[in-house]
Scaffold this motif. Structure first.
Motif, PDB file in Angstrom:
ATOM      1  N   GLY A  65       6.175 -79.218 -36.971  1.00 48.70           N
ATOM      2  CA  GLY A  65       6.410 -80.287 -35.649  1.00 48.70           C
ATOM      3  C   GLY A  65       6.427 -79.653 -34.310  1.00 48.70           C
ATOM      4  O   GLY A  65       7.077 -80.233 -33.734  1.00 48.70           O
ATOM      5  N   GLU A 110      -1.838 -81.982 -27.614  1.00 50.21           N
ATOM      6  CA  GLU A 110      -1.294 -83.340 -27.591  1.00 50.21           C
ATOM      7  C   GLU A 110      -1.942 -84.133 -28.884  1.00 50.21           C
ATOM      8  O   GLU A 110      -1.603 -85.172 -29.307  1.00 50.21           O
ATOM      9  N   HIS A 147       5.490 -81.560 -27.128  1.00 48.24           N
ATOM     10  CA  HIS A 147       5.233 -83.228 -26.505  1.00 48.24           C
ATOM     11  C   HIS A 147       6.345 -83.858 -25.906  1.00 48.24           C
ATOM     12  O   HIS A 147       6.268 -84.506 -24.966  1.00 48.24           O
ATOM     13  N   THR A 148       7.418 -84.007 -26.875  1.00 41.70           N
ATOM     14  CA  THR A 148       8.718 -84.676 -26.126  1.00 41.70           C
ATOM     15  C   THR A 148       9.655 -83.826 -25.456  1.00 41.70           C
ATOM     16  O   THR A 148      10.033 -84.261 -24.331  1.00 41.70           O
ATOM     17  N   THR A 198       1.618 -77.697 -37.026  1.00 45.10           N
ATOM     18  CA  THR A 198       1.868 -78.982 -37.328  1.00 45.10           C
ATOM     19  C   THR A 198       2.802 -79.379 -38.194  1.00 45.10           C
ATOM     20  O   THR A 198       3.604 -80.304 -37.831  1.00 45.10           O
ATOM     21  N   SER A 210      -3.060 -89.125 -36.391  1.00 43.73           N
ATOM     22  CA  SER A 210      -3.899 -88.233 -35.515  1.00 43.73           C
ATOM     23  C   SER A 210      -4.524 -86.871 -36.250  1.00 43.73           C
ATOM     24  O   SER A 210      -4.315 -87.059 -37.523  1.00 43.73           O
ATOM     25  N   ASN A 241       4.770 -81.940 -31.613  1.00 41.00           N
ATOM     26  CA  ASN A 241       5.594 -83.095 -31.570  1.00 41.00           C
ATOM     27  C   ASN A 241       6.846 -82.517 -30.635  1.00 41.00           C
ATOM     28  O   ASN A 241       7.274 -83.254 -29.620  1.00 41.00           O
ATOM     29  N   VAL A 281      -0.142 -84.349 -32.213  1.00 39.57           N
ATOM     30  CA  VAL A 281       1.059 -84.810 -32.512  1.00 39.57           C
ATOM     31  C   VAL A 281       1.138 -85.706 -33.640  1.00 39.57           C
ATOM     32  O   VAL A 281      -0.001 -86.524 -33.600  1.00 39.57           O
ATOM     33  N   THR A 282       1.990 -85.595 -34.355  1.00 42.17           N
ATOM     34  CA  THR A 282       1.891 -86.586 -35.465  1.00 42.17           C
ATOM     35  C   THR A 282       3.048 -87.643 -35.491  1.00 42.17           C
ATOM     36  O   THR A 282       3.133 -88.603 -36.602  1.00 42.17           O
ATOM     37  N   ASN A 283       3.713 -87.703 -34.495  1.00 41.51           N
ATOM     38  CA  ASN A 283       4.723 -88.845 -34.754  1.00 41.51           C
ATOM     39  C   ASN A 283       4.689 -90.006 -33.425  1.00 41.51           C
ATOM     40  O   ASN A 283       5.611 -90.670 -33.447  1.00 41.51           O
ATOM     41  N   GLN A 284       3.511 -90.138 -33.166  1.00 36.53           N
ATOM     42  CA  GLN A 284       3.044 -91.331 -32.488  1.00 36.53           C
ATOM     43  C   GLN A 284       1.795 -92.188 -33.026  1.00 36.53           C
ATOM     44  O   GLN A 284       1.170 -92.745 -32.176  1.00 36.53           O
TER      45      GLN A 284
END
Ligand SMILES: C[S@@+](CC[C@H](N)C(=O)[O-])C[C@H]1O[C@@H](n2cnc3c(N)ncnc32)[C@H](O)[C@@H]1O
Length: 352
Positions: A38, A93, A44-45, A35, A102, A41, A96-99
């Protein structure tokens, strides 16, 4: 004399159970490290990536990183395919920490080095009676988070995640519509009060320490709360609690303090409430001997309470009976208890 486990598991099963417990920290550390790097993240992208691509983008050594990614794949947090390619899963998912807030923030908060350092001195602190986090870091968690930007931001997001996780299920079973103004004391960025004012059409007050209160306006706006629906007040609960509310909610707040401090907080809350006012305590409660040990969302309050006790000045999570006694000593009486489908329950108190 040995005690047989209540479901009569064989010694093989007993060892299996213990292996799981002893080795659980490896899982937590792999989740924490991935985590922080990143990696969730990134996947995820960008979708599935090779080990080399992940290592390059996270500035890590591929052969050492592989151990962690493979372990996460064995745990179903990632999916591994031939040629050491890793893809996101339903579990990654959630990390993920940039949405937005979480469970990834929650993992980073609980496992950051300052917290880990507290566990290292647990044995010594048991002898001296100190708060392990304070012994290890020379200050309390709240002060530490205020002084360290990364820790502060992660902590605030971890708390918002916990609110997002549990509050809707609680509001399904506890009705705030009979109150005109609800005040959340130690309410973080305002996730709970936002949901209360929107759902029950009442006014709100958010009371927090200044550095957290500062983050609340943007958060409340983002939650679609109208500008004048929630008044934000910065202050210190030990000095004074603002007036103006007919109900005070405290979620995972009073559990940070020992009984003596909790009583000071309750006295200040009492001064701030009208005679018909209520305090609604929102918490996970440690089960009594005859109660289930696991909450509907899988959390074991009696186990989690150790973490709280390692991090903050005592008390930790208490049983319902313990809280009831504490409130009664401060001039409150229990009106009702409402359980929800997560670890969160409500205890409602009126003034005597
Ligand atoms: C464990 S967190 C819980 C936050 C929130 N109620 C939730 O459940 O997500 C405790 C909160 O109390 C706030 N707090 C700590 N000391 C305080 C004080 N002296 N006065 C007011 N708030 C305080 C912290 O900033 C933090 O946001």
């Amino acid at each position: 004399m040995t005690t047989t486990l209540n479901n009569n598991v064989s010694s093989v099963e007993a060892k299996k159970k213990l292996f799981g417990m002893v080795l659980a920290f490896i899982q937590s550390q792999c989740i924490y490290t991935a985590t922080r790097l990143g990696i969730f993240n990134l996947l995820h992208t960008q979708g599935a990536q090779s080990l080399e691509q992940i290592a390059q983008q996270t500035n890590t050594h591929p052969e050492r990183l592989y151990f962690i990614l493979r372990a996460l794949a064995h745990l179903e947090v990632l999916q591994e395919s031939p040629e050491r390619v890793f893809a996101p899963t339903e579990l990654s998912e959630l990390l993920v920490t940039n949405q937005g807030p979480s469970i990834g923030h929650f993992a980073m908060h609980l496992l950051e080095p300052a917290q880990w350092d507290a566990w290292k001195v647990l044995e010594e602190a048991l002898h001296t009676g100190e708060v392990p986090f304070e012994r290890a870091n020379g200050k309390g968690v709240y002060e530490f988070c205020q002084d360290n930007d990364w820790s502060g931001e992660v902590f605030i997001n971890a708390m918002s995640f916990l609110t997002d996780h549990a509050v809707d299920a609680l509001l399904d079973v506890y009705d705030f519509s009979r109150f005109n103004t609800v005040m959340d004391v130690g309410g973080g960025q305002g996730g709970l009060i936002a949901r209360i004012v929107k759902r029950f059409d009442c006014k709100g007050i958010l009371f927090e320490v200044p550095y957290v209160a500062e983050t609340a306006p943007a958060y409340l706006l983002q939650q679609g709360v109208e500008r004048d629906a929630v008044k934000i007040v910065a202050g210190d609960v030990f000095k004074e609690v603002p007036t103006g509310a007919d109900a005070i909610v405290m979620k995972y707040f009073i559990s940070a303090w020992n009984d003596e401090d909790a009583m000071k907080i309750l006295h200040n809350c009492k001064k701030a409430l009208p005679p018909h006012g209520r305090i609604v305590l929102l918490q996970a409660f440690v089960p009594d001997l005859d109660e289930p040990k696991v909450a509907p969302d899988g959390i074991m309050p009696g186990v989690f309470a150790v973490q709280v006790n390692v991090a903050v000045p005592g008390g930790g999570w208490r049983t319902k009976k313990h809280f009831q006694k504490l409130f009664e000593q401060c001039g409150f009486q229990l009106e009702k208890v409402v359980d929800s489908q997560t670890n969160l329950s409500a205890m409602e108190f009126s003034l005597i």
